[in-house]
Write an enzyme that holds these catalytic residues in place. Structure first.
Site, PDB file in Angstrom:
ATOM      1  N   GLY A  78      -6.883 -26.529   3.185  1.00 54.91           N
ATOM      2  CA  GLY A  78      -8.042 -27.431   3.152  1.00 54.91           C
ATOM      3  C   GLY A  78      -8.476 -27.681   1.723  1.00 54.91           C
ATOM      4  N   ASN A  79      -9.669 -28.202   1.573  1.00 50.97           N
ATOM      5  CA  ASN A  79     -10.202 -28.400   0.215  1.00 50.97           C
ATOM      6  C   ASN A  79     -11.728 -28.333   0.270  1.00 50.97           C
ATOM      7  OD1 ASN A  79     -11.249 -31.213   0.661  1.00 50.97           O
ATOM      8  ND2 ASN A  79      -9.077 -31.557   1.077  1.00 50.97           N
ATOM      9  N   HIS A  80     -12.357 -28.512  -0.899  1.00 48.07           N
ATOM     10  CA  HIS A  80     -13.802 -28.257  -0.995  1.00 48.07           C
ATOM     11  C   HIS A  80     -14.691 -29.421  -0.565  1.00 48.07           C
ATOM     12  CE1 HIS A  80     -13.307 -24.384  -2.797  1.00 48.07           C
ATOM     13  NE2 HIS A  80     -12.562 -24.868  -3.775  1.00 48.07           N
TER      14      HIS A  80
END
Ligand code: CTP
Length: 403
Positions: A212-214
């Site tokens: 995933g990412n932020h």
């Protein structure tokens, strides 16, 4: 501008309570029906009599009404008050009231009305700069935003303590103007469908892990609300996000993976006049998803990845002359050159560039600092601003491009 609108004004214990008198006067002048509910400590700063006179309605403070000619024991119906309002503006909102609302504490009439209300709630924080900056207050504000409460950002300047900083309640005229715009939005996107992508994507590795990412998804939700406010029918396709849009006219389509998001983009893009792609789509996904949890047997582990489709490029390739397509570019170096290349390569009308080198920009902030790069190499730089303002700016820009 506010005829027929029912506005509930909440007043809490802050020196800025005197400003609520001016706010109420403005709202009444514009034709609104105003009722006021105060916290007991709000009463220390301005009298109910003043606010009752200005609002032309009795002010509610306690659960049990004070003894009247009608007799004692009559109660203030918090549910009725909460349901009555079209909009609930708490101005000033003290640090204490924000904390109680974030935690769901119901220890006075104002809190009971807040918890019972179904209409949009706006809060105008007013406090000293250190109280405002305290992580507890910031966490409470962030929690409230996630629940759809609108924060009327305080201004910077001289505070009652004599200190200078952020914490001054917005001026009553500004708040009144925001209320007027809320009830009288320019319907520049009326009859138009808008597709928005937002949030991160989660690419499954096994039943418990993902790539995933932020991205928090806040920008996507704010863009959806800004467009809906301008009359559009919005398809918000978002990866996992704690935020949710509160306005009607928004189809909130939740997905996890880039492929799921792509499927919905392909389904809806053709019908839409505007596309705003703010999602932080994972560029790659695991080639294989393990059906069982991967055990830690070896010292190293290799996961093979395969490229995800570029949703924005696909929309650019399938764009008619009548459609407007807007993309984002999050860069860490050679920002302008990279963003300009994306504008051409993906066949866009506008790129919203933000750099991770700018403080307060990008993931996890309530603010962003962007540059617009439009077709014809038109470049506009903006200062750091609230994401909610940026969302409105982008929606405005899109509606102007449609013309
Ligand atoms: N985007 C998309 N689908 C992808 C990747 C990106 O729709 N698979 C969109 C994003 O929503 C954003 C724009 O493309 O509007 C640019 O995303 P960004 O990650 O900055 O750039 P990339 O195109 O992925 O290029 P690079 O990673 O090389 O910077």
């Amino acid at each position: 501008m506010l005829t027929g609108k029912k506005i509930l004004v909440g007043v809490t214990g802050s020196i800025a309570a005197y400003k609520s008198a001016f706010l109420i006067r403005e709202l009444i002048r514009e034709g609104a029906e105003v009722r006021v509910v105060m916290s007991p400590s709000g009463r220390e700063f301005i009298t109910p009599l003043t606010l009752a006179t200005l609002s032309k309605n009795p002010v509610a403070v306690e659960f049990i009404k004070p003894e009247t000619e009608k007799g004692a024991g009559e109660w203030e119906n918090h549910v009725e008050l909460g349901l009555w309002a079209d909009l609930f503006v708490v101005a000033p909102a003290s640090a204490n009231t924000l904390a109680k609302l974030a935690g769901g504490t119901c220890d006075n009439l104002l809190m009971a009305v807040l918890l019972s209300s179904r209409c949009p709630v706006w809060v105008a924080p007013a406090m000293d700069l250190d109280m405002f900056n305290h992580p507890a207050t910031q966490e409470n504000i962030s929690k409230l935003k996630q629940r759809g409460v609108s924060i009327l950002e305080p201004g910077t300047g001289e505070l009652a303590s004599g200190l200078e900083g952020k914490g001054r309640m917005q001026e009553p005229e500004e708040i009144a103007q925001a209320v007027i715009s809320y009830f009288n939005p320019q319907q520049k996107l009326k009859g138009k469908k808008v597709l928005i992508t937002g949030g991160p994507t989660y690419e499954k590795i096994d039943p418990v892990r993902f790539i995933g990412n932020h991205s928090s998804g806040l920008t996507g939700v704010l863009l959806a609300e800004a467009c809906a406010q301008m009359g559009a029918e919005v398809y918000l396709i978002s990866g996992p996000t704690p935020y949710k849009p509160m306005l009607s006219g928004i189809h909130f389509l939740k997905v996890n993976t880039a492929l799921d998001m792509f499927e919905l983009v392909q389904k809806h893009w053709n019908d839409c006049a505007v596309g705003i792609f703010s999602a932080a789509v994972a560029d790659y996904r695991p080639v294989e998803v393990s059906h069982q949890k991967i055990k830690k047997s070896e010292d190293t582990l290799t996961i093979h990845l395969v490229k995800n489709p570029d949703l924005l490029s696909w929309a650019g390739q399938h764009k008619s002359d009548k459609q407007i397509l807007i993309g984002f570019a999050l860069e860490t170096e050679n920002e302008l050159v990279n963003a300009q290349a994306k504008l051409d390569k993906k066949n866009l009308d506008l790129v919203v560039l933000n750099s991770l080198r700018d403080e307060g920009a990008g993931f996890g902030h309530q603010t962003n600092k962007v540059t617009f790069i439009a077709k014809g190499n038109k470049i506009i730089n903006f200062e750091l601003e609230q994401k909610v303002e940026l969302a409105k700016r982008i929606a405005e820009f899109a509606s102007d491009l449609l013309k």
